[in-house]
Design an enzyme around this catalytic site. Structure first.
Site, PDB file in Angstrom:
ATOM      1  N   ASN A 123     -57.296  48.007  -4.824  1.00 14.60           N
ATOM      2  CA  ASN A 123     -56.070  47.342  -4.406  1.00 14.60           C
ATOM      3  C   ASN A 123     -54.882  48.285  -4.588  1.00 14.60           C
ATOM      4  OD1 ASN A 123     -53.565  45.698  -5.590  1.00 14.60           O
ATOM      5  ND2 ASN A 123     -54.589  44.451  -4.037  1.00 14.60           N
ATOM      6  N   CYS A 156     -58.856  42.000  -0.321  1.00 19.72           N
ATOM      7  CA  CYS A 156     -58.131  40.858  -0.879  1.00 19.72           C
ATOM      8  C   CYS A 156     -57.147  40.251   0.114  1.00 19.72           C
ATOM      9  CB  CYS A 156     -57.400  41.273  -2.147  1.00 19.72           C
ATOM     10  SG  CYS A 156     -56.152  42.545  -1.849  1.00 19.72           S
TER      11      CYS A 156
END
Length: 179
Positions: A123, A156
């Site tokens: 991320n 995500c």
């Protein structure tokens, strides 16, 4: 024959290790695979064993051949150590010299002259965190070449930098370093 050790860590991008392995073997390179326990949650060792034609190193404490200490011998035999994908967790362990799995133990046992390439995947916020940036700087000082992650929509759902570099970019970097 040039031997590549591909270390696969716990990232959704781990499935791309199959394509990386396939392309490297098509180039005539011998590919040995190591996996962290987390990587095994994303892709099975059997997939990578079939593609590489070699057993996959999974457990640093499992020594099938009494004449070999697997993580030490792999370190001696490899021409290039490629961590793809490299999770934030493994990057931190490598930077701090921890050796609690097959990937990190083998990395710590590499001769200083062995070429090392790392392709982060995580991320954006994890990648940009000062600890991760410090760890990447430490690994650069240890001789690791970093393949920068790309900007994309991440697993995500966030948009940002952190996606694994393209397989073509990874293969090209390996070729530049050993062919």
């Amino acid at each position: 024959m040039t031997q590549i050790t591909l270390a696969v860590t716990g990232s959704i991008s781990a499935y791309k290790a199959a394509d990386i392995t396939s392309q490297l073997t098509k180039l005539g390179l011998e590919v040995k695979i190591l996996m962290t326990p987390a990587a095994q949650k994303f892709i099975t060792p059997l997939t990578l064993q079939v593609l590489s034609k070699h057993p996959v190193g999974l457990d640093v404490l499992l020594e099938d051949d009494p004449k070999r200490i697997e993580h030490i011998d792999i370190g001696k035999e490899t021409d290039l150590f490629l961590v793809a994908p490299a999770s934030a967790n493994t990057i931190a362990k490598l930077a701090m010299g921890l050796a609690d799995n097959m990937v990190t133990s083998t990395a710590l046992a590499l001769p200083t002259t062995t070429k090392k390439i790392l392709a982060p995947a995580m991320n954006t916020k994890m990648l940009e965190h000062p600890a991760t940036q410090r760890n990447l700087d430490i690994l650069k000082s240890y001789g690791y070449q970093i393949i920068q992650p790309r900007e994309a929509t991440l697993a995500c759902g966030d948009q940002g930098t952190g996606a694994l570099a393209t397989v073509d970019t990874i293969i090209q970097t390996v070729k530049e370093n050993c062919l």
